[in-house]
Design an enzyme around this catalytic site. Structure first.
Site, PDB file in Angstrom:
ATOM      1  N   CYS A 221      14.308  10.263   6.437  1.00 44.89           N
ATOM      2  CA  CYS A 221      14.175   9.837   7.835  1.00 44.89           C
ATOM      3  C   CYS A 221      15.483  10.023   8.583  1.00 44.89           C
ATOM      4  CB  CYS A 221      13.687   8.403   7.907  1.00 44.89           C
ATOM      5  SG  CYS A 221      14.575   7.310   6.821  1.00 44.89           S
TER       6      CYS A 221
ATOM      7  N   GLU B  45      10.624  15.642  14.737  1.00 46.49           N
ATOM      8  CA  GLU B  45      11.027  15.492  13.347  1.00 46.49           C
ATOM      9  C   GLU B  45      10.262  16.501  12.496  1.00 46.49           C
ATOM     10  OE1 GLU B  45       9.803  11.907  11.065  1.00 46.49           O
ATOM     11  OE2 GLU B  45      11.901  11.801  10.471  1.00 46.49           O
TER      12      GLU B  45
ATOM     13  N   LYS C 286       0.872  -1.180   0.000  1.00 43.31           N
ATOM     14  CA  LYS C 286       0.000   0.000   0.000  1.00 43.31           C
ATOM     15  C   LYS C 286       0.905   1.225   0.000  1.00 43.31           C
ATOM     16  CE  LYS C 286      -1.490   2.905   2.520  1.00 43.31           C
ATOM     17  NZ  LYS C 286      -1.258   4.283   1.994  1.00 43.31           N
TER      18      LYS C 286
ATOM     19  N   GLU D  70      10.320   1.275  10.303  1.00 46.85           N
ATOM     20  CA  GLU D  70      11.388   2.212   9.915  1.00 46.85           C
ATOM     21  C   GLU D  70      10.794   3.606  10.082  1.00 46.85           C
ATOM     22  OE1 GLU D  70      14.368   3.795   9.024  1.00 46.85           O
ATOM     23  OE2 GLU D  70      14.604   1.695   8.452  1.00 46.85           O
TER      24      GLU D  70
HETATM   25  P1  NAI Z   1       2.416   8.694   7.792  1.00 48.92           P
HETATM   26  O1  NAI Z   1       3.241   7.924   8.735  1.00 48.92           O
HETATM   27  O2  NAI Z   1       1.029   9.043   8.198  1.00 48.92           O
HETATM   28  O3  NAI Z   1       2.340   7.932   6.377  1.00 48.92           O
HETATM   29  C1  NAI Z   1       3.202   6.909   5.949  1.00 48.92           C
HETATM   30  C2  NAI Z   1       2.404   5.749   5.383  1.00 48.92           C
HETATM   31  O4  NAI Z   1       1.583   5.204   6.398  1.00 48.92           O
HETATM   32  C3  NAI Z   1       1.454   6.128   4.237  1.00 48.92           C
HETATM   33  O5  NAI Z   1       1.406   5.063   3.310  1.00 48.92           O
HETATM   34  C4  NAI Z   1       0.117   6.247   4.943  1.00 48.92           C
HETATM   35  O6  NAI Z   1      -0.981   6.019   4.093  1.00 48.92           O
HETATM   36  C5  NAI Z   1       0.234   5.135   5.969  1.00 48.92           C
HETATM   37  N1  NAI Z   1      -0.639   5.284   7.147  1.00 48.92           N
HETATM   38  C6  NAI Z   1      -1.052   6.429   7.741  1.00 48.92           C
HETATM   39  N2  NAI Z   1      -1.863   6.139   8.790  1.00 48.92           N
HETATM   40  C7  NAI Z   1      -1.952   4.795   8.866  1.00 48.92           C
HETATM   41  C8  NAI Z   1      -2.646   3.896   9.727  1.00 48.92           C
HETATM   42  N3  NAI Z   1      -3.390   4.336  10.737  1.00 48.92           N
HETATM   43  N4  NAI Z   1      -2.507   2.565   9.521  1.00 48.92           N
HETATM   44  C9  NAI Z   1      -1.742   2.097   8.512  1.00 48.92           C
HETATM   45  N5  NAI Z   1      -1.084   2.905   7.660  1.00 48.92           N
HETATM   46  C10 NAI Z   1      -1.169   4.240   7.822  1.00 48.92           C
HETATM   47  O7  NAI Z   1       3.221  10.035   7.444  1.00 48.92           O
HETATM   48  P2  NAI Z   1       2.609  11.411   6.859  1.00 48.92           P
HETATM   49  O8  NAI Z   1       1.368  11.761   7.599  1.00 48.92           O
HETATM   50  O9  NAI Z   1       2.539  11.311   5.390  1.00 48.92           O
HETATM   51  O10 NAI Z   1       3.762  12.443   7.238  1.00 48.92           O
HETATM   52  C11 NAI Z   1       3.786  13.094   8.512  1.00 48.92           C
HETATM   53  C12 NAI Z   1       5.166  13.089   9.110  1.00 48.92           C
HETATM   54  O11 NAI Z   1       5.608  11.756   9.278  1.00 48.92           O
HETATM   55  C13 NAI Z   1       6.237  13.730   8.270  1.00 48.92           C
HETATM   56  O12 NAI Z   1       6.271  15.099   8.434  1.00 48.92           O
HETATM   57  C14 NAI Z   1       7.465  13.080   8.828  1.00 48.92           C
HETATM   58  O13 NAI Z   1       7.867  13.721  10.014  1.00 48.92           O
HETATM   59  C15 NAI Z   1       7.005  11.692   9.160  1.00 48.92           C
HETATM   60  N6  NAI Z   1       7.367  10.744   8.083  1.00 48.92           N
HETATM   61  C16 NAI Z   1       8.521  10.043   8.240  1.00 48.92           C
HETATM   62  C17 NAI Z   1       8.953   9.199   7.252  1.00 48.92           C
HETATM   63  C18 NAI Z   1      10.214   8.442   7.416  1.00 48.92           C
HETATM   64  O14 NAI Z   1      10.740   7.904   6.455  1.00 48.92           O
HETATM   65  N7  NAI Z   1      10.745   8.349   8.601  1.00 48.92           N
HETATM   66  C19 NAI Z   1       8.219   9.046   5.990  1.00 48.92           C
HETATM   67  C20 NAI Z   1       6.983   9.793   5.938  1.00 48.92           C
HETATM   68  C21 NAI Z   1       6.613  10.627   6.962  1.00 48.92           C
END
Ligand code: NAI
Ligand code: MG
Length: 506
Positions: A309, A406, A200, A275
Site C-alpha cells: 500500500c 494505484e 475474514k 488502511e
Molecule cells: P479489495 O479491497 O477488493 O479486497 C480487500 C479485502 O476486502 C478482501 O478481504 C476482500 O474480500 C474484501 N472485500 C472486497 N469487497 C468487499 C465488500 N464489498 N465488503 C467487505 N469486504 C470486501 O482489493 P482487491 O480487489 O483484492 O484488489 C484490487 C486493488 O485494490 C489492488 O490492485 C490494489 O490497488 C488495491 N489493494 C490495496 C491494498 C492495500 O493494502 N492498500 C490491499 C489489497 C488491494
C-alpha cells in the site's frame, strides 16, 4: 510444469499435508462446517494450479462467528482477565507461531507467490514480534487523571479521570499482499485491548489465517475470542460490516471497498479503521547519497512486487542526477531474478493472480497509450504464472492514469524536477496520502519535506520501512486511523470520562 512454477516437493511434509487437509471456519474455538455449501479455490500464482479449497462463507457463517465473538466479549473470561493473564496467553501464541515458522512461511509463499525470505520476515517473524509487543500493551492500557475547574459551580470540588475500555467485537477484513502479517496487525492489538474478533481474510489467501487459528486454540485463547471465516468480500465481508453485533471494523484493502465500508459502518456508528491505497512519492534531491538512494528507491517500488500500500510508485529525481538514478534503478530492475517463490535464487515472484497481472499490464498499456516510455520491463511473462517484469515508465504526465491510480504492481512512474517548490506540489498532487520519502544529505531539506508532504508517514533516506512501535496510517483517500504502536491499541478502546463531585469529610 515450467520452471516458473513452484516445485511443491520442496515443501516440508507438514506444509504439504496442510494444503490437502479439509479447511473449515474457526468459530467459537472449534473448526466447523460451513453453512454455505460453496467453496473458494485456492491457487498457487506461480502455476495457476489449485492447491486447496476453503469454504466460501456467507451471511449465516458470519452471523454464527459474530455471535460467538459477542458471547465471548459479553460473558466470557477474556475481557475480564487481568492484563498479565492476557499477556501470558498472547506470549504463548507468539511462541507457537515462532515454533511453526517454517510451515507458516511455506504455506504463505505457495499461496501468495512471495519468496520464503519475504514471508518469513514479514508474515512470520514480524508477526511474532508484534504479538509480543502487543502482549506488553495488555498491562499498560491507561487513562488520565484530570483536575477540572467547573467554573459554573462556585465552591465545587471535582475530580476527573478517563478510563479506556475495550471497544467490543472487532470485524477484521484483510488483503492478500501480506496475508498473515495483515491478520496479526488486526488480531494482536484487539487481543491486547481485551476485544474479541472475527477475521475474514482475503479470498485469494485464506490458508495461513486458518492455520493460525489452530495455534489460537493450542495457546489457550478462550473460545470465541478469535474467529476466522473464509469467504468473498461481497458476501462474507459485506455481511461482517453490516452485522449489528460488530462494534468496530478494521479494514485493509482498496480505497473503493474502504469507501463502501466507511459508509456502511457510519449507518450504525461503528468505529472504523481504514488502511487503504496509496500512490506514494519518492523525491531524490540533487545532494542525495546515490549509493543509498538508488537501491532504496528500487526497493521502495519493487519490494513485495509492488504489492504494497505504501509502494513508492511515483519517483521525482532532480535533473542534475536524473540519468544516473534512472539508469541505476533500471539496472537493478533488469537483474532482479523472477521465479517461483520456493526457488532459493528467486528475488521476485509472481503477482497474486492472473487478474492482478492483467490489471497491472492494463496500467502499463494505458501509460504507453498516453505517451509514457517503457525503459525497462513492461511485459507479463508468458505461461500460467502471474508474473510481471519490474517496470519503469518515464515521460509520464500528471494527468495519466498510470500516475494517478494505484497500480499495486512493480511499476514505477519516474520524472525529473528542477526545484523544490515545483516538486512538492507535484508530489502532493494525488488523491492519496499514505507515505512519502525524500532522499537528501541536508537536514534542513529533509525537515522541510517532513512539514510539506501531505501524507501519514514520511521517510528520510529510506522508503516503506514500518515498525511495530511506529503508528502507520493514511490521510486523504488513504484511510483513517492507525495500525501499529500505541495508537493501534487506543483504536481498540473507547475512552470513558468519569467526573466526581467531592466534599470534605465532616
Ligand atoms: P479489495 O479491497 O477488493 O479486497 C480487500 C479485502 O476486502 C478482501 O478481504 C476482500 O474480500 C474484501 N472485500 C472486497 N469487497 C468487499 C465488500 N464489498 N465488503 C467487505 N469486504 C470486501 O482489493 P482487491 O480487489 O483484492 O484488489 C484490487 C486493488 O485494490 C489492488 O490492485 C490494489 O490497488 C488495491 N489493494 C490495496 C491494498 C492495500 O493494502 N492498500 C490491499 C489489497 C488491494
Ligand atoms: Mg476487490
Amino acid at each position: 510444469m515450467s520452471s516458473l512454477a513452484n516445485d511443491l516437493s520442496l515443501l516440508s511434509e507438514s506444509s504439504r499435508r496442510y494444503f490437502g487437509a479439509p479447511h473449515r471456519h474457526f468459530i467459537g474455538g472449534q473448526f466447523v462446517d460451513s453453512i454455505s455449501q460453496e467453496e473458494i479455490p485456492v491457487i498457487d500464482p506461480t502455476s495457476g494450479e489449485l492447491v486447496a479449497r476453503v469454504p466460501a462463507g456467507g451471511a449465516g457463517d458470519i452471523d454464527r462467528a459474530v455471535r460467538a465473538a459477542r458471547k465471548a466479549f459479553d460473558t466470557g473470561p477474556w475481557t475480564r482477565m487481568t492484563g498479565p493473564q492476557r499477556e501470558r496467553i498472547m506470549l504463548r501464541l507468539a511462541d507457537l507461531l515462532e515454533a511453526n515458522a517454517t510451515e507458516m512461511s511455506e504455506i504463505e509463499s505457495v499461496n501468495s507467490g512471495r519468496t520464503l525470505l519475504s514471508t518469513k520476515a514479514f508474515d512470520v517473524d514480524l508477526s511474532v514480534d508484534y504479538l509480543r509487543y502487543m502482549a506488553g500493551w495488555a498491562t499498560k492500557i491507561h487513562g488520565q487523571t484530570l483536575n477540572p475547574s467547573v467554573p459554573y459551580v462556585p465552591g465545587g470540588k471535582f475530580f476527573a479521570m478517563t478510563v479506556r475500555e475495550p471497544v467490543g467485537v472487532v470485524g477484521a477484513i484483510t488483503p492478500w499482499n501480506v496475508p498473515l502479517g495483515q491478520a496479526i496487525w488486526k488480531i494482536a492489538p484487539a487481543l491486547a485491548a481485551g476485544c474479541t474478533i472475527v477475521l475474514k481474510p482475503a479470498e485469494q489467501t485464506p490458508l495461513t489465517a486458518l492455520r493460525f487459528a489452530q495455534l489460537v486454540a493450542e495457546a489457550g485463547v478462550p473460545e470465541g475470542v478469535v474467529n476466522v471465516v473464509t469467504g468473498y468480500g461481497e458476501s462474507a465481508g459485506a455481511a461482517l460490516v453490516a452485522h449489528p453485533g460488530v462494534d468496530k471494523i478494521s479494514f485493509t484493502g482498496s480505497t473503493q471497498v474502504g469507501r463502501l465500508i466507511g459508509e456502511a459502518a457510519a449507518r450504525q456508528m461503528k468505529r472504523v479503521t481504514l488502511e487503504l491505497g496509496g500512490k506514494s512519492p519518492m523525491v531524490v534531491m540533487g545532494d542525495a547519497d546515490l549509493d543509498v538512494a538508488i537501491p532504496g528507491a528500487a526497493m521502495g517500488i519493487f519490494a513485495n512486487h509492488g504489492q504494497n500500500c505504501c509502494a513508492g510508485s511515483r519517483l521525482f529525481v532532480h535533473s542534475s542526477i536524473y540519468e544516473r538514478v534512472i539508469d541505476g534503478i533500471a539496472r537493478i530492475a533488469r537483474t532482479l531474478k523472477l521465479g517461483p517463490a520456493l526457488s532459493p535464487d528467486t528475488q521476485m515472484g509472481p503477482l497474486i493472480s492472473k487478474a492482478q497481472q492483467e490489471r497491472v499490464i492494463g496500467y502499463i498499456r494505458s501509460g504507453v497509450t498516453d505517451g509514457a516510455k517503457v525503459i525497462v520491463g513492461g511485459k507479463a511473462l508468458p505461461g500460467p504464472g502471474a508474473y510481471v517484469e519490474p517496470t519503469i515508465l518515464t515521460e509520464v504526465g500528471p494527468a495519466m492514469k498510470c500516475v494517478r491510480e494505484e497500480i499495486f504492481g512493480p511499476v514505477l512512474a519516474a520524472t525529473r524536477f528542477d526545484e523544490v517548490g515545483e516538486v512538492i506540489s507535484r508530489a502532493n498532487d494525488t488523491t492519496f496520502g499514505l507515505g512519502a520519502s525524500v532522499w537528501t544529505e541536508s537536514l534542513n531539506t529533509a525537515h522541510w519535506f517532513v512539514r510539506q508532504f501531505k501524507s501519514g508517514t514520511v521517510w528520510i533516506n529510506t522508503h516503506g520501512v514500518l515498525d511495530l512501535a511506529v503508528p502507520f496510517g493514511g490521510i486523504k483517500q488513504s484511510g483513517m486511523g492507525h495500525e501499529l504502536g500505541e495508537e493501534a491499541v487506543n483504536h481498540h478502546t473507547n475512552l470513558k470520562s468519569v467526573l466526581a463531585s467531592l466534599k470534605d469529610p465532616s
